[in-house]
Design a protein around this motif. Structure first.
Motif, PDB file in Angstrom:
ATOM      1  N   ALA A  18      31.076  38.097  16.765  1.00  0.00           N
ATOM      2  CA  ALA A  18      30.850  36.604  16.883  1.00  0.00           C
ATOM      3  C   ALA A  18      31.409  36.184  18.271  1.00  0.00           C
ATOM      4  O   ALA A  18      30.173  35.155  18.802  1.00  0.00           O
ATOM      5  CB  ALA A  18      31.723  36.384  15.333  1.00  0.00           C
ATOM      6  N   GLY A  19      31.919  36.569  18.109  1.00  0.00           N
ATOM      7  CA  GLY A  19      32.939  36.479  19.962  1.00  0.00           C
ATOM      8  C   GLY A  19      31.388  36.676  21.338  1.00  0.00           C
ATOM      9  O   GLY A  19      31.689  35.806  22.336  1.00  0.00           O
ATOM     10  N   VAL A  20      31.349  38.069  20.828  1.00  0.00           N
ATOM     11  CA  VAL A  20      30.988  38.266  21.841  1.00  0.00           C
ATOM     12  C   VAL A  20      29.287  37.520  22.628  1.00  0.00           C
ATOM     13  O   VAL A  20      28.702  37.194  22.839  1.00  0.00           O
ATOM     14  CB  VAL A  20      30.444  39.561  22.476  1.00  0.00           C
ATOM     15  CG1 VAL A  20      29.186  40.073  23.633  1.00  0.00           C
ATOM     16  CG2 VAL A  20      31.620  40.601  22.542  1.00  0.00           C
ATOM     17  N   ALA A  66      27.960  36.938  11.835  1.00  0.00           N
ATOM     18  CA  ALA A  66      28.773  36.545  12.513  1.00  0.00           C
ATOM     19  C   ALA A  66      27.743  35.987  13.645  1.00  0.00           C
ATOM     20  O   ALA A  66      28.717  35.165  14.347  1.00  0.00           O
ATOM     21  CB  ALA A  66      29.800  37.549  12.563  1.00  0.00           C
ATOM     22  N   GLY A  67      27.226  37.527  13.740  1.00  0.00           N
ATOM     23  CA  GLY A  67      26.169  36.898  14.563  1.00  0.00           C
ATOM     24  C   GLY A  67      25.049  35.678  14.009  1.00  0.00           C
ATOM     25  O   GLY A  67      25.236  34.550  15.685  1.00  0.00           O
ATOM     26  N   PHE A  68      24.857  35.252  13.281  1.00  0.00           N
ATOM     27  CA  PHE A  68      24.154  33.799  13.185  1.00  0.00           C
ATOM     28  C   PHE A  68      24.944  32.876  13.267  1.00  0.00           C
ATOM     29  O   PHE A  68      24.950  31.104  14.153  1.00  0.00           O
ATOM     30  CB  PHE A  68      23.808  33.598  11.293  1.00  0.00           C
ATOM     31  CG  PHE A  68      22.945  31.880  10.888  1.00  0.00           C
ATOM     32  CD1 PHE A  68      21.623  31.954  11.424  1.00  0.00           C
ATOM     33  CD2 PHE A  68      23.962  31.347  10.186  1.00  0.00           C
ATOM     34  CE1 PHE A  68      21.174  31.504  11.191  1.00  0.00           C
ATOM     35  CE2 PHE A  68      22.874  30.559  10.160  1.00  0.00           C
ATOM     36  CZ  PHE A  68      21.697  30.014  10.515  1.00  0.00           C
ATOM     37  N   LEU A  69      26.166  33.015  13.148  1.00  0.00           N
ATOM     38  CA  LEU A  69      27.381  31.655  13.062  1.00  0.00           C
ATOM     39  C   LEU A  69      27.531  31.022  14.287  1.00  0.00           C
ATOM     40  O   LEU A  69      27.725  30.565  14.903  1.00  0.00           O
ATOM     41  CB  LEU A  69      28.748  31.539  12.052  1.00  0.00           C
ATOM     42  CG  LEU A  69      28.795  31.771  10.360  1.00  0.00           C
ATOM     43  CD1 LEU A  69      29.784  32.502   9.973  1.00  0.00           C
ATOM     44  CD2 LEU A  69      28.416  30.603   9.967  1.00  0.00           C
ATOM     45  N   ALA A  70      27.795  32.261  14.919  1.00  0.00           N
ATOM     46  CA  ALA A  70      28.173  32.173  16.595  1.00  0.00           C
ATOM     47  C   ALA A  70      27.270  31.461  17.171  1.00  0.00           C
ATOM     48  O   ALA A  70      26.877  30.656  17.791  1.00  0.00           O
ATOM     49  CB  ALA A  70      28.233  33.487  17.844  1.00  0.00           C
TER      50      ALA A  70
END
Length: 597
Positions: A18-20, A66-70
């Motif tokens: 998520a962060g990256v 996490a990638g989708f939300l990011a």
């Protein structure tokens, strides 16, 4: 979901993803969109793919979520709407899953280190997955932001393809520790060389993009090619990323030769994307091929050393002859087998390899060109007691043309001795040491088949009243009688006689090149030897056995079975005449000779 440490690792992966992803997506949209609402190069998906390839599939849902939300958050922050982030996020999610699933079988952790996997990686990451996601992504840009679909689809496709092709190898190497391991393998001079090449590439790229508008983009290929040959795959991954970062930053800021080419942002984007694609396509595949060749060379070197070691330890000699029959390579125990150093064999024709088998080798090699099978032959080695087996195999090139022969030589002396010993055991009577029935019949058949009409005689011998000896004195004494008769018959070997025990108390003597009269005389000598060889049967008693003999001489064209039948008839005649005598079967007459000396 795993508990404890496993669960904690999964959530850490989710937080990392998520962060990256948020940072990469936000920065890319903000800095490189050129007002097209579709990023110039999209590296965020590459990070997710690299992370998923290094994690078990049970961790993928958390990473993808996490990638989708990011992705949604980055689009919301930079573009300020809700509808587009959801659709963009779904498009990117589909792309990531397609690439991860395609690269997982057979090489996920080395996705850019093998030429075949590089091709698969380029196909899925550079073509199929971006093309699929571009349909939804480009459609979203066209629907919401009013961009032409074809232009939006093309820009999305190129941006995602370049992001995966350029950034995924870098992120994969970074997350897997490849760069750390690569740096550890570099010695002092190599480490300095790598630093200079990276610095020179960064400096030259910065000079080209930030120093003016002169169109010298082709100069960037120079450090890329040098890095490809000197630094390998890991160095190429770093250099391609450096060029992408510097070039994108300069072009986005309005500097460099690409900006001078056109005021149209779409044209600038296309030129920069083309440049990055060319750099990637010339660097990574070549690096992968070179890496594969280095590995192959190392394996071949190790294989050659292993072959040399095994050949030397196992007393094996491998010879390679060219199409003209000249030895071009020799590996193994040449001195042990041929009493000649291996190096001295190179340049010699086969006939000069060894006096004992050179002629045989030359003949086999001359015939190898028209043969599809290996030829096996035997010849003596560096001394008469050594025997060498040679296997001659033809070799052919890729087009099937004859390219030479490979000859494998090894010492079969021990094997040959054992085989001969086993063969001797198989045809030897265990009690008397003479030939058994099988061994004798082989000798007789060979003599009849190969001797032409050469004369020979044959005698059948029985111990008189042998059953009575066994009944009166026991089988141990009977066996001793048979052994003494065997010794008496074996003594006739000095006169060219071949003796055998056919079974029980029945013996046979073969006299090559002798007449029936000579055979009858020999039978008399056998009877005399047996008579004087008293066999002890107790403290005071002894037995002096006698024999009956039937002799037959071979007639012209007569077969082995017929000769045996003639001798058998003569033996029965001797028994009928009172035993302890010799009968000779003849076509013209019968003659009885007494066994007494």
């Amino acid at each position: 979901m795993d508990g404890g440490t496993g669960s904690g690792r999964v959530w850490k992966d989710g937080a990392l993803a998520a962060g990256v992803y948020f940072l990469l997506a936000g920065a890319t949209i903000h800095l490189a969109s050129y007002g097209l609402e579709v990023a110039l190069v999209w590296p965020a998906n590459a990070f997710l793919v690299a992370l998923m390839l290094l994690r078990p599939r049970r961790n993928w849902p958390i990473i993808l979520g996490a990638g989708f939300l990011a992705n949604a958050a980055a689009n919301l922050v930079t573009r300020g709407d809700v509808q587009a982030p959801i659709l963009f996020g779904l498009s990117n999610l589909a792309e990531v899953v397609i690439v991860a699933l395609a690269l997982t079988p057979g090489g996920a952790l080395r996705a850019t280190d093998d030429p075949k996997i590089v091709l698969r990686f380029a196909l899925w990451a550079g073509l199929i997955a971006p093309a699929v996601s571009a349909v939804t992504g480009g459609g979203t840009a066209a629907l919401i932001y009013g961009q032409p679909f074809v232009l939006a689809w093309r820009t999305w496709f190129i941006a995602d393809a370049l992001g995966l092709l350029i950034c995924m190898p870098f992120f994969h190497a970074l997350l897997s520790g490849e760069f750390r391991r690569y740096a550890a393998t570099l010695a002092g001079p190599r480490r300095v060389e790598a630093a200079l090449l990276l610095g020179a590439t960064a400096g030259l790229t910065a000079l080209i993009f930030w120093g003016g508008s002169i169109p010298v983009l082709f100069l960037i290929e120079l450090p890329v090619l040098v890095a490809t040959f000197r630094l390998g795959m890991s160095g190429v991954k770093l250099i391609v990323l450096l060029v992408a970062l510097i070039g994108t930053a300069a072009t986005t800021a309005g500097h460099g030769p690409i900006v001078a080419m056109s005021p149209d942002p779409a044209v600038r984007a296309a030129v920069l994307q083309s440049l990055l694609a060319v750099i990637m396509l010339t660097g990574m595949p070549v690096a992968a091929a070179l890496q594969a060749r280095r590995h192959l060379t190392a394996r071949l070197t190790m294989s050659e050393r292993s072959v040399r070691l095994l050949a030397a330890q196992a007393a094996v000699l491998l010879l390679h002859f060219d199409r003209e029959g000249v030895c071009r390579n020799a590996i193994g125990a040449a001195e042990a087998l041929l009493d000649t150093p291996a190096a001295a064999l190179i340049g010699r024709p086969a006939r000069c390899i060894h006096p004992g088998g050179g002629t045989l080798l030359q003949s086999a090699i001359d015939q190898a060109e028209t043969s599809e099978r290996a030829c096996i032959l035997e010849f003596s080695g560096r001394h008469p007691a050594m025997w060498i087996e040679a296997t001659i195999s033809p070799t052919r090139d890729e087009e099937g043309a004859f390219a030479g022969t490979v000859v494998a030589l090894h010492d079969i002396s021990l094997h040959r001795d054992r085989a001969q010993a086993m063969a001797k055991i198989a045809e030897t009577d265990g009690l008397t040491g003479l030939l058994n029935r099988t061994g004798f019949m082989d000798r007789l058949d060979e003599l009849v088949a190969n001797g032409g009409d050469a004369p020979f005689a044959l005698a059948l011998v029985d111990v008189d009243h042998f059953k009575g000896v066994n009944d009166a004195h026991g089988h141990l004494v009977g066996d001793r009688v048979l052994r003494e008769l065997g010794r008496a018959i074996a003594a006739e070997g000095a006169h060219g006689c071949i003796g055998a025990r056919l079974g029980g108390d029945e013996f046979v003597l073969l006299f090559p090149g002798q007449s029936a009269t000579q055979a009858a005389v020999a039978c008399g000598r056998v009877a005399q030897r047996l008579r004087v060889a008293l066999v002890d049967i107790g403290e005071e008693a002894a037995v002096s056995p006698s024999i009956s003999c039937g002799v037959a001489a071979r007639l012209a064209g007569q077969r082995a079975g017929s000769i045996m039948l003639d001798a058998d008839r003569a033996l029965y005649a001797a028994k009928a005449d009172g035993r302890n005598c010799v009968r000779v079967a003849d076509a013209r007459r019968e003659e009885v000779l007494p066994t007494a000396a």
